[in-house]
Design a protein around this motif. Structure first.
Motif, PDB file in Angstrom:
ATOM      1  N   PRO A 189      14.022  -5.035 -45.456  1.00 36.51           N
ATOM      2  CA  PRO A 189      14.778  -4.110 -45.951  1.00 36.51           C
ATOM      3  C   PRO A 189      14.918  -3.996 -47.560  1.00 36.51           C
ATOM      4  CG  PRO A 189      16.249  -5.678 -45.178  1.00 36.51           C
ATOM      5  CD  PRO A 189      14.871  -6.134 -44.490  1.00 36.51           C
ATOM      6  N   THR A 190      15.012  -2.733 -48.053  1.00 32.96           N
ATOM      7  CA  THR A 190      15.156  -2.810 -49.436  1.00 32.96           C
ATOM      8  C   THR A 190      16.676  -3.453 -49.918  1.00 32.96           C
ATOM      9  OG1 THR A 190      16.450  -0.509 -49.659  1.00 32.96           O
ATOM     10  CG2 THR A 190      13.720  -0.479 -49.493  1.00 32.96           C
ATOM     11  N   GLY A 191      16.681  -3.448 -50.940  1.00 35.39           N
ATOM     12  CA  GLY A 191      17.939  -4.160 -51.532  1.00 35.39           C
ATOM     13  C   GLY A 191      18.882  -3.017 -51.253  1.00 35.39           C
ATOM     14  N   ALA A 192      18.788  -1.665 -51.492  1.00 32.73           N
ATOM     15  CA  ALA A 192      19.897  -0.776 -51.068  1.00 32.73           C
ATOM     16  C   ALA A 192      20.251  -0.776 -49.510  1.00 32.73           C
ATOM     17  CB  ALA A 192      19.454   0.558 -51.528  1.00 32.73           C
ATOM     18  N   GLU A 193      19.184  -0.905 -48.743  1.00 27.87           N
ATOM     19  CA  GLU A 193      19.366  -0.796 -47.372  1.00 27.87           C
ATOM     20  C   GLU A 193      20.178  -1.978 -46.704  1.00 27.87           C
ATOM     21  OE1 GLU A 193      15.203   1.431 -46.259  1.00 27.87           O
ATOM     22  OE2 GLU A 193      15.146  -0.623 -46.206  1.00 27.87           O
ATOM     23  N   LEU A 194      19.825  -3.184 -47.421  1.00 31.24           N
ATOM     24  CA  LEU A 194      20.578  -4.467 -47.165  1.00 31.24           C
ATOM     25  C   LEU A 194      22.075  -4.226 -47.528  1.00 31.24           C
ATOM     26  CD1 LEU A 194      20.635  -7.528 -46.217  1.00 31.24           C
ATOM     27  CD2 LEU A 194      20.134  -8.116 -48.189  1.00 31.24           C
ATOM     28  N   GLU A 195      22.291  -4.054 -48.934  1.00 26.07           N
ATOM     29  CA  GLU A 195      23.661  -3.665 -49.205  1.00 26.07           C
ATOM     30  C   GLU A 195      24.327  -2.776 -48.379  1.00 26.07           C
ATOM     31  OE1 GLU A 195      25.353  -5.842 -51.381  1.00 26.07           O
ATOM     32  OE2 GLU A 195      23.328  -6.923 -51.222  1.00 26.07           O
ATOM     33  N   ASP A 196      24.003  -1.646 -47.907  1.00 27.77           N
ATOM     34  CA  ASP A 196      24.344  -0.916 -47.067  1.00 27.77           C
ATOM     35  C   ASP A 196      24.900  -1.427 -45.897  1.00 27.77           C
ATOM     36  OD1 ASP A 196      24.966   2.230 -46.332  1.00 27.77           O
ATOM     37  OD2 ASP A 196      23.583   1.689 -44.550  1.00 27.77           O
ATOM     38  N   VAL A 197      24.242  -2.218 -45.115  1.00 28.15           N
ATOM     39  CA  VAL A 197      24.564  -2.994 -43.780  1.00 28.15           C
ATOM     40  C   VAL A 197      25.800  -3.889 -44.315  1.00 28.15           C
ATOM     41  CG1 VAL A 197      24.252  -4.411 -42.169  1.00 28.15           C
ATOM     42  CG2 VAL A 197      22.508  -2.479 -42.976  1.00 28.15           C
ATOM     43  N   LEU A 198      25.599  -4.625 -45.373  1.00 31.05           N
ATOM     44  CA  LEU A 198      26.681  -5.652 -45.384  1.00 31.05           C
ATOM     45  C   LEU A 198      27.896  -5.068 -45.988  1.00 31.05           C
ATOM     46  CD1 LEU A 198      24.327  -8.202 -47.591  1.00 31.05           C
ATOM     47  CD2 LEU A 198      24.918  -8.196 -45.012  1.00 31.05           C
ATOM     48  N   THR A 199      27.883  -4.112 -46.704  1.00 34.38           N
ATOM     49  CA  THR A 199      29.153  -3.076 -47.297  1.00 34.38           C
ATOM     50  C   THR A 199      29.993  -2.713 -45.918  1.00 34.38           C
ATOM     51  OG1 THR A 199      28.115  -2.868 -49.493  1.00 34.38           O
ATOM     52  CG2 THR A 199      30.053  -1.435 -48.445  1.00 34.38           C
ATOM     53  N   LEU A 200      28.884  -2.283 -45.082  1.00 35.92           N
ATOM     54  CA  LEU A 200      29.722  -1.418 -44.025  1.00 35.92           C
ATOM     55  C   LEU A 200      30.253  -2.459 -42.901  1.00 35.92           C
ATOM     56  CD1 LEU A 200      30.541   0.849 -42.217  1.00 35.92           C
ATOM     57  CD2 LEU A 200      28.259   0.951 -41.290  1.00 35.92           C
ATOM     58  N   ARG A 201      29.438  -3.511 -42.938  1.00 38.67           N
ATOM     59  CA  ARG A 201      30.208  -4.788 -42.086  1.00 38.67           C
ATOM     60  C   ARG A 201      31.326  -5.367 -42.724  1.00 38.67           C
ATOM     61  NH1 ARG A 201      28.422 -11.048 -41.189  1.00 38.67           N
ATOM     62  NH2 ARG A 201      29.497 -11.096 -39.195  1.00 38.67           N
ATOM     63  N   ARG A 202      31.349  -5.649 -43.848  1.00 37.01           N
ATOM     64  CA  ARG A 202      32.741  -6.020 -44.492  1.00 37.01           C
ATOM     65  C   ARG A 202      33.710  -5.173 -44.202  1.00 37.01           C
ATOM     66  NH1 ARG A 202      33.651  -9.571 -48.613  1.00 37.01           N
ATOM     67  NH2 ARG A 202      31.575  -9.985 -49.046  1.00 37.01           N
ATOM     68  N   VAL A 203      33.614  -3.865 -44.512  1.00 38.68           N
ATOM     69  CA  VAL A 203      34.756  -2.952 -44.456  1.00 38.68           C
ATOM     70  C   VAL A 203      35.122  -2.871 -42.748  1.00 38.68           C
ATOM     71  CG1 VAL A 203      35.420  -0.541 -44.470  1.00 38.68           C
ATOM     72  CG2 VAL A 203      34.005  -1.430 -46.237  1.00 38.68           C
ATOM     73  N   LEU A 204      34.259  -2.783 -42.028  1.00 42.48           N
ATOM     74  CA  LEU A 204      34.553  -2.515 -40.668  1.00 42.48           C
ATOM     75  C   LEU A 204      35.117  -3.980 -39.900  1.00 42.48           C
ATOM     76  CD1 LEU A 204      31.420  -0.881 -39.112  1.00 42.48           C
ATOM     77  CD2 LEU A 204      33.750   0.080 -39.286  1.00 42.48           C
ATOM     78  N   GLU A 205      34.554  -5.290 -40.246  1.00 45.13           N
ATOM     79  CA  GLU A 205      35.172  -6.459 -39.599  1.00 45.13           C
ATOM     80  C   GLU A 205      36.413  -7.066 -40.045  1.00 45.13           C
ATOM     81  OE1 GLU A 205      32.844  -8.860 -37.307  1.00 45.13           O
ATOM     82  OE2 GLU A 205      30.833  -8.176 -37.903  1.00 45.13           O
ATOM     83  N   SER A 206      36.353  -6.913 -41.413  1.00 42.81           N
ATOM     84  CA  SER A 206      37.582  -7.164 -42.374  1.00 42.81           C
ATOM     85  C   SER A 206      38.676  -6.544 -41.706  1.00 42.81           C
ATOM     86  CB  SER A 206      37.474  -7.086 -43.926  1.00 42.81           C
ATOM     87  OG  SER A 206      36.356  -8.220 -44.171  1.00 42.81           O
ATOM     88  N   GLY A 207      38.399  -5.331 -41.736  1.00 45.83           N
ATOM     89  CA  GLY A 207      39.485  -4.225 -41.171  1.00 45.83           C
ATOM     90  C   GLY A 207      40.008  -4.522 -39.873  1.00 45.83           C
ATOM     91  N   ALA A 208      38.995  -4.741 -38.941  1.00 43.22           N
ATOM     92  CA  ALA A 208      39.075  -5.411 -37.638  1.00 43.22           C
ATOM     93  C   ALA A 208      40.049  -6.368 -37.321  1.00 43.22           C
ATOM     94  CB  ALA A 208      37.783  -5.427 -36.671  1.00 43.22           C
TER      95      ALA A 208
END
Length: 241
Positions: A101-120
């Motif tokens: 993945p490109t840097g932007a693609e990787l950061e997209d996944v990691l950002t969404l994961r942080r928001v979802l799982e920390s919120g969960a």
């Protein structure tokens, strides 16, 4: 006028979070991949490198061992020994479904994961959990902690189930679906990097902290613990990918 910051100083700077092991691995791999430490070149002495990274020598040794096991560095004994970048570096790992993945693609996944799982985790702790829900979390926590060494596929499966269990006890079907979707993407990335024993031990400690915070109803602590946990995984993914 301040002098130019050497690339080595920019890479080998003090780690900033409690994920010292994972971020140290990330810094070492970053130095190698950026050519700051070239193939065949000796890394700074252990004492110096630990001081520059702001980590203990034990943490540094564990990180170097992990990077060595992955084939990026090697240790040499004797008067002129030390830790050297491998002459023949491994090919960059690739996710199973296509190109890295490109840097932007990787950061997209990691950002969404942080928001979802920390919120969960925060939402789960804010609820009054039933005895069955509490037992469900404890069971999943025990399951991932009991995976034998060398069972990488089984560890990833049980690790995923624990994270999904946290989403499940929020009682939000939409959130559980979203966590399942992002976890699938994260697992595709994780499949492209080594499963490191020191990281497993660290992750299991963090799992216990997260679950304990949820069971005690401490929502801020649960969010903070999950945020730290996913941050460690993010550091490894950035380093290897």
């Amino acid at each position: 006028m301040p002098g130019r910051l050497p690339a080595s100083a920019a890479v080998f700077r003090p780690v900033r979070t409690r994920n010292a092991f994972e971020e140290t691995v990330e810094r070492l791999l970053q130095a190698i991949r950026l050519g700051v430490a070239a193939p065949g070149e000796r890394l700074p002495a252990e004492r110096e490198l630990a001081a520059r990274l702001g980590v203990s020598r034990v943490t540094l040794r564990e990180a170097i061992r992990a990077v060595a096991d992955a084939g990026y560095v090697e240790s040499r004994r004797g008067r002129y020994g030390g830790t050297f970048v491998a002459e023949d570096l491994p090919s960059l790992p690739r996710p199973r479904r296509g190109a890295t993945p490109t840097g932007a693609e990787l950061e997209d996944v990691l950002t969404l994961r942080r928001v979802l799982e920390s919120g969960a985790a925060e939402s789960a702790a804010a609820r009054s959990l039933s005895p069955a829900e509490r037992q469900h979390l404890r069971g999943r926590l025990t399951g991932v902690a009991e995976v034998p060494r060398g069972e990488e596929a089984e560890y990833r499966r049980r690790d995923s189930r624990l994270h999904l269990a946290i989403a499940e006890v929020t009682a939000s079907a939409s959130l559980t679906t979203a966590v399942a979707d992002i976890r699938t993407k994260v697992n595709e990335l994780l499949d492209a990097i080594p499963l490191i024993s020191a990281n497993i031990e660290h992750s299991n400690e963090q799992h216990r902290t997260i679950v304990e915070a949820i069971l005690s109803g401490d929502a801020p602590a649960a969010r903070a613990a999950m945020d730290e946990h996913v941050g460690g995984t993010a550091a490894l993914l950035r380093g290897f990918l």
